[in-house]
Design a protein around this motif. Structure first.
Motif, PDB file in Angstrom:
ATOM      1  N   ASN A   1       0.817  -1.236   0.033  1.00  0.00           N
ATOM      2  CA  ASN A   1      -0.034  -0.056   0.206  1.00  0.00           C
ATOM      3  C   ASN A   1       0.756   1.261  -0.160  1.00  0.00           C
ATOM      4  O   ASN A   1       0.369   2.199   0.594  1.00  0.00           O
ATOM      5  CB  ASN A   1      -0.891   0.068   1.112  1.00  0.00           C
ATOM      6  CG  ASN A   1      -2.048  -1.084   1.055  1.00  0.00           C
ATOM      7  OD1 ASN A   1      -2.777  -0.898   0.158  1.00  0.00           O
ATOM      8  ND2 ASN A   1      -2.008  -2.067   1.706  1.00  0.00           N
ATOM      9  N   ASP A   2       2.168   1.084  -0.503  1.00  0.00           N
ATOM     10  CA  ASP A   2       3.079   2.063  -0.611  1.00  0.00           C
ATOM     11  C   ASP A   2       3.230   3.014   0.704  1.00  0.00           C
ATOM     12  O   ASP A   2       3.493   4.368   0.798  1.00  0.00           O
ATOM     13  CB  ASP A   2       2.288   3.351  -1.744  1.00  0.00           C
ATOM     14  CG  ASP A   2       3.539   4.154  -2.441  1.00  0.00           C
ATOM     15  OD1 ASP A   2       4.545   3.568  -2.385  1.00  0.00           O
ATOM     16  OD2 ASP A   2       3.156   5.175  -2.479  1.00  0.00           O
ATOM     17  N   CYS A   3       3.827   2.250   1.619  1.00  0.00           N
ATOM     18  CA  CYS A   3       4.050   2.771   2.838  1.00  0.00           C
ATOM     19  C   CYS A   3       5.323   2.288   3.305  1.00  0.00           C
ATOM     20  O   CYS A   3       5.583   0.861   2.790  1.00  0.00           O
ATOM     21  CB  CYS A   3       3.013   2.408   4.030  1.00  0.00           C
ATOM     22  SG  CYS A   3       1.298   3.143   3.813  1.00  0.00           S
ATOM     23  N   GLU A   4       5.909   2.768   4.266  1.00  0.00           N
ATOM     24  CA  GLU A   4       7.067   2.209   4.678  1.00  0.00           C
ATOM     25  C   GLU A   4       7.336   2.551   6.128  1.00  0.00           C
ATOM     26  O   GLU A   4       6.676   3.268   6.833  1.00  0.00           O
ATOM     27  CB  GLU A   4       8.380   3.094   4.324  1.00  0.00           C
ATOM     28  CG  GLU A   4       8.479   4.469   4.385  1.00  0.00           C
ATOM     29  CD  GLU A   4       9.640   5.160   3.780  1.00  0.00           C
ATOM     30  OE1 GLU A   4      10.851   4.529   3.728  1.00  0.00           O
ATOM     31  OE2 GLU A   4       9.615   6.309   3.314  1.00  0.00           O
ATOM     32  N   LEU A   5       8.105   1.586   6.858  1.00  0.00           N
ATOM     33  CA  LEU A   5       8.134   1.697   8.374  1.00  0.00           C
ATOM     34  C   LEU A   5       8.967   2.855   8.756  1.00  0.00           C
ATOM     35  O   LEU A   5       9.933   3.174   8.077  1.00  0.00           O
ATOM     36  CB  LEU A   5       9.086   0.520   8.797  1.00  0.00           C
ATOM     37  CG  LEU A   5       9.221   0.234  10.046  1.00  0.00           C
ATOM     38  CD1 LEU A   5       7.974   0.036  10.810  1.00  0.00           C
ATOM     39  CD2 LEU A   5      10.274  -0.894  10.482  1.00  0.00           C
TER      40      LEU A   5
END
Length: 134
Positions: A111-115
């Protein structure tokens, strides 16, 4: 010959299970079909698994540890009586936490997120915070 126990898990994604296991073991095998498990003397067991940690990576005089997908879609752990002293239910619970972290990261990446932040409390509770990529 040590008897094998089948223990239920909540894990259902093979890729994330393999990633979680690779945090603990040097090598993990992943198959699209059930493959043979081997006991501590090198004899093929009747049990089969799709994800396998071979005995040489589990520890001295150990048996293979396997995971096979059940009819509900979750992986069942196949662990010998001998190996449950180190790799029993508490180990599986810890592995499930690592699995959930891997699964969350996979879903967020899709979902095009990063930590953005990972914290571990004194009690061992893991909190993950993600941010949307710009």
């Amino acid at each position: 010959m040590s008897a094998y126990n089948t223990l239920s898990t909540v894990m259902n994604n093979q890729n994330c299970l393999v990633k979680a296991l690779r945090r603990q073991f040097t090598e993990v095998e992943s198959f699209g079909y059930p493959a043979d498990l081997v006991d501590y003397v090198g004899k093929v067991r009747p049990q089969k698994a799709q994800v396998i940690v071979r005995r040489k990576y589990v520890g001295g005089a150990a048996n293979d540890i396997g995971f096979i997908k059940n009819e509900k879609g979750n992986f069942d752990a196949i662990i010998s009586d001998y190996d449950t002293h180190r790799h029993g239910q508490s180990w599986l619970d810890s592995l499930a936490e690592t699995y959930m972290e891997e699964r969350a990261t996979e879903l967020m990446t899709e979902n095009d997120c990063e930590l953005a932040e990972r914290t571990v409390s004194a009690s061992g509770h893991i909190t993950l915070k993600y941010q949307v990529n710009a």
